[in-house]
Design a protein around this motif. Sequence first.
Motif, mmCIF file in Angstrom:
data_model
loop_
_atom_site.group_PDB
_atom_site.id
_atom_site.type_symbol
_atom_site.label_atom_id
_atom_site.label_comp_id
_atom_site.label_asym_id
_atom_site.label_seq_id
_atom_site.Cartn_x
_atom_site.Cartn_y
_atom_site.Cartn_z
ATOM 1 N N GLY A 130 23.103 -2.914 18.995
ATOM 2 C CA GLY A 130 23.640 -3.762 20.064
ATOM 3 C C GLY A 130 22.489 -4.330 20.862
ATOM 4 O O GLY A 130 21.970 -3.672 21.759
ATOM 5 N N SER A 131 22.067 -5.543 20.467
ATOM 6 C CA SER A 131 20.975 -6.250 21.149
ATOM 7 C C SER A 131 19.686 -5.435 21.227
ATOM 8 O O SER A 131 18.928 -5.544 22.197
ATOM 9 N N MET A 132 19.418 -4.627 20.206
ATOM 10 C CA MET A 132 18.129 -3.914 20.172
ATOM 11 C C MET A 132 17.046 -4.913 19.784
ATOM 12 O O MET A 132 17.260 -5.767 18.918
ATOM 13 N N HIS A 185 32.030 -2.115 10.513
ATOM 14 C CA HIS A 185 31.379 -2.888 11.583
ATOM 15 C C HIS A 185 32.473 -3.499 12.474
ATOM 16 O O HIS A 185 33.530 -3.897 11.981
ATOM 17 N N ASN A 226 20.687 -5.968 10.058
ATOM 18 C CA ASN A 226 21.999 -6.470 9.634
ATOM 19 C C ASN A 226 21.926 -7.997 9.711
ATOM 20 O O ASN A 226 22.033 -8.569 10.790
ATOM 21 N N GLU A 266 32.802 -6.302 13.695
ATOM 22 C CA GLU A 266 33.218 -7.657 13.303
ATOM 23 C C GLU A 266 34.238 -7.600 12.169
ATOM 24 O O GLU A 266 35.145 -8.431 12.096
ATOM 25 N N LEU A 313 20.402 -0.198 14.234
ATOM 26 C CA LEU A 313 21.055 -1.189 13.374
ATOM 27 C C LEU A 313 20.921 -2.498 14.134
ATOM 28 O O LEU A 313 21.465 -2.657 15.230
ATOM 29 N N ILE A 314 20.156 -3.402 13.542
ATOM 30 C CA ILE A 314 19.650 -4.532 14.309
ATOM 31 C C ILE A 314 20.135 -5.849 13.724
ATOM 32 O O ILE A 314 19.852 -6.147 12.561
ATOM 33 N N GLY A 315 20.863 -6.614 14.524
ATOM 34 C CA GLY A 315 21.389 -7.898 14.068
ATOM 35 C C GLY A 315 20.400 -9.019 14.324
ATOM 36 O O GLY A 315 19.471 -9.259 13.545
ATOM 37 N N GLY A 316 20.565 -9.696 15.456
ATOM 38 C CA GLY A 316 19.758 -10.878 15.772
ATOM 39 C C GLY A 316 18.261 -10.678 15.573
ATOM 40 O O GLY A 316 17.583 -11.512 14.954
ATOM 41 N N ALA A 338 27.862 -4.884 23.555
ATOM 42 C CA ALA A 338 26.408 -5.080 23.474
ATOM 43 C C ALA A 338 25.997 -5.866 22.229
ATOM 44 O O ALA A 338 24.828 -6.228 22.083
ATOM 45 N N ILE A 339 26.947 -6.133 21.337
ATOM 46 C CA ILE A 339 26.584 -6.786 20.070
ATOM 47 C C ILE A 339 26.446 -8.290 20.253
ATOM 48 O O ILE A 339 27.402 -8.964 20.642
ATOM 49 N N GLY A 340 25.246 -8.774 19.982
ATOM 50 C CA GLY A 340 25.003 -10.217 20.011
ATOM 51 C C GLY A 340 25.114 -10.828 21.400
ATOM 52 O O GLY A 340 25.178 -12.041 21.545
ATOM 53 N N GLU A 394 27.592 1.420 17.997
ATOM 54 C CA GLU A 394 27.420 0.029 18.404
ATOM 55 C C GLU A 394 28.491 -0.343 19.428
ATOM 56 O O GLU A 394 29.617 -0.710 19.042
ATOM 57 N N LYS A 434 23.997 -10.075 8.695
ATOM 58 C CA LYS A 434 25.310 -10.712 8.826
ATOM 59 C C LYS A 434 25.387 -11.918 7.876
ATOM 60 O O LYS A 434 24.806 -11.863 6.788
HETATM 61 P P1 PGA Z 1 22.816 -7.479 17.471
HETATM 62 O O1 PGA Z 1 23.829 -6.977 16.312
HETATM 63 O O2 PGA Z 1 21.538 -6.692 17.293
HETATM 64 O O3 PGA Z 1 22.639 -8.940 17.217
HETATM 65 O O4 PGA Z 1 23.463 -7.175 18.773
HETATM 66 C C1 PGA Z 1 23.906 -5.634 15.949
HETATM 67 C C2 PGA Z 1 24.971 -5.446 14.909
HETATM 68 O O5 PGA Z 1 26.034 -6.099 15.016
HETATM 69 O O6 PGA Z 1 24.816 -4.659 13.959
#
Ligand code: PGA
Length: 258
Positions: free
Chosen positions: A216-218, A99, A13, A101, A236-239, A175-177, A171, A15
């Motif tokens: 969530g911070s994976m 999501h 992701n 956000e 589902l991977i953000g950062g 834990a997100i970001g 998520e 973003k």
């Molecule tokens: P993160 O984001 O891996 O940076 O915690 C996950 C997401 O919001 O999908």
Amino acid sequence: MNRKYRKVIIAGNWKMNKLASDVRPFLQELRGAMPKAKTCDTVICAPAVLATSITRTMRDTRIVCGAQDVSEHDFGAYTGEISASMLADIEVRYCIVGHSERRQYHNETDFQVSAKVKKLLSAGVTPIICVGESLLQREYGLTFDYVTYQTKAALSGLEAKDVRKCVIAYEPIWAIGTGKTATAIQAQEVCAKIRTVIRDNFDARTARSVSILYGGSMNSKNCAELLAQPDIDGGLIGGSSLDPAELAKIIESTVDFE
Ligand code: PGA
């Protein structure tokens, strides 16, 4: 994960990060670093303005493009919106819906999430439906209730055959970001709960075949333990999806699970 019944999916992701000029170098590096063995379905959920560039660059590869949101309407006077059929038309295969956000900053409701899921399914785009509790809800012991409610709302009005085309992402908002990952046990128990909700509201076959992701911070360090859980079918991977080498390591870790 359980490859026998369901797809293993690693979805990045992005973003609101990356420019069009970043797409080619990123994807070239990712492809170069990806394991040769068949691992998992890989999705890059990017801002819609980058989708065409991603699908062109990734044609004939195992990487597909996803979007991060979709309109709940088909077409018409909805300035700034992008419809499910527009996404399908440019070969977007997946789309994140609900999501946290978007729920938080755009006041997206469960009713809208459910409408968006239906639009995506009729356009042939796979919804990645996000659910997850806040820290306060967890502390009050409301995690299962809240995630059950979100899951039921997002899938309401669907037939089992359509639910089988959906992906759910658990998520936890806290834990997100944040660098705080749910422990593998915490993530597993909520993913198992989501599967039970699907079974109770649809049927066992449907519950068995829906891929449930954790987000969530994976990262490449904690992914193996999370992915080893029986009800976690990917991430589902953000950062960590912004760095091709890091994302490739996460993809590679799925090879170990049969
Ligand atoms: P993160 O984001 O891996 O940076 O915690 C996950 C997401 O919001 O999908």
